[in-house]
Structure formats: C-alpha cells, structure tokens
Enzyme design. Structure first.
Site, mmCIF file in Angstrom:
data_model
loop_
_atom_site.group_PDB
_atom_site.id
_atom_site.type_symbol
_atom_site.label_atom_id
_atom_site.label_comp_id
_atom_site.label_asym_id
_atom_site.label_seq_id
_atom_site.Cartn_x
_atom_site.Cartn_y
_atom_site.Cartn_z
ATOM 1 N N GLU A 48 -5.744 -6.955 8.139
ATOM 2 C CA GLU A 48 -4.728 -6.095 7.503
ATOM 3 C C GLU A 48 -3.531 -5.851 8.420
ATOM 4 O OE1 GLU A 48 -4.195 -4.285 4.744
ATOM 5 O OE2 GLU A 48 -6.066 -3.947 3.697
ATOM 6 N N THR A 100 -5.572 -7.781 1.671
ATOM 7 C CA THR A 100 -5.278 -6.427 1.195
ATOM 8 C C THR A 100 -6.533 -5.935 0.491
ATOM 9 O OG1 THR A 100 -3.756 -5.017 -0.063
ATOM 10 C CG2 THR A 100 -4.232 -7.200 -0.987
ATOM 11 N N LYS A 103 -0.323 -10.379 8.093
ATOM 12 C CA LYS A 103 -1.280 -9.631 7.266
ATOM 13 C C LYS A 103 -1.859 -10.613 6.247
ATOM 14 C CE LYS A 103 -0.962 -5.691 4.064
ATOM 15 N NZ LYS A 103 -2.164 -4.945 4.419
#
Ligand SMILES: CC(=O)Nc1ccn([C@H]2C[C@H](O)[C@@H](CO)O2)c(=O)n1
Length: 106
Positions: A76, A26, A23
């Site tokens: 993400e 954000t 990931k």
C-alpha cells in the site's frame, strides 16, 4: 450478467503513489470488490473525478481486518500503523475486506 467495472477512485493524496507504481494494492470493502483479474481500469480521483492513469487488475482476494499485515502495508506504501486506522475510518463497520492487486499500465 454484470459487467466488470472499468473505473476505480482513490483519494487524491494517494494518486501519485498509484501513478508512480509504488502502490500496488488497495484494500476495499465488498461493495468495491467486483474488479475482475485481467481487466484494465481507469484510475480517477475520488474528490474531483480527475483521470490519473490506468491499472491492470491482477487479483482480488478476501481478507479479514485482523489479517492485514506489514506486507500489505508495504504494498500500500503506507505504514501499517497508519493503514489500519485509515481503513477503520473509511469502513467503520466492516471486518471483511478485499485486497485488490494491480499493476500500473506504462
Ligand atoms: C470511496 C472509497 O472508499 N474510496 C477509497 C477507499 C480506500 N482508498 C485507499 C486508502 C488506502 O490506501 C486503501 C485502503 O482502503 O485504499 C481510497 O483511496 N479510496
């Protein structure tokens, strides 16, 4: 002058994705947008404030909710059809967001 934040929290269930390097972004609201490119930040869990890892902030870019797309979802590591409702649940009244891009500190 305000200091750059040195800590960011993630929901605990997302922290393995951050700590594995899968990931890499954000998406947060304005109140959580004040990270500074080039700075190093400690990642903690939101629920228990447990230290997870460190990340380096690469960029912070403004985005509208309607402009969140498959590329963001891939970064993400969450399917777009799950990501947009999740963001709506966390931030029910916002239209403007900030994409915070980071790299995992090895
Ligand atoms: C306090 C707070 O809101 N904490 C958040 C907000 C968002 N996230 C995650 C959920 C998604 O992966 C993206 C999109 O907002 O960021 C989070 O972990 N913690």
């Amino acid at each position: 002058m305000n200091q750059a934040p040195t800590k960011i929290t993630f929901f605990e269930w997302l922290t393995p994705l951050v700590a594995s390097g899968k990931k890499t972004i954000t998406i947060r609201d304005e109140s959580e947008s004040h990270y500074v490119p080039g700075t190093r930040v400690d990642v903690h869990t939101l629920e228990k404030d447990k230290y997870v890892c460190q990340i380096d902030i690469v960029s912070v870019e403004k985005i509208g909710f309607d402009d969140i797309n498959e590329e963001h979802a891939a970064q993400e590591f969450i399917p777009l059809e799950e990501l947009k409702p999740l963001i709506r649940e966390i931030y029910p009244n916002d239209e403007d967001f900030y994409v915070i891009t980071y790299t995992l500190v090895a």
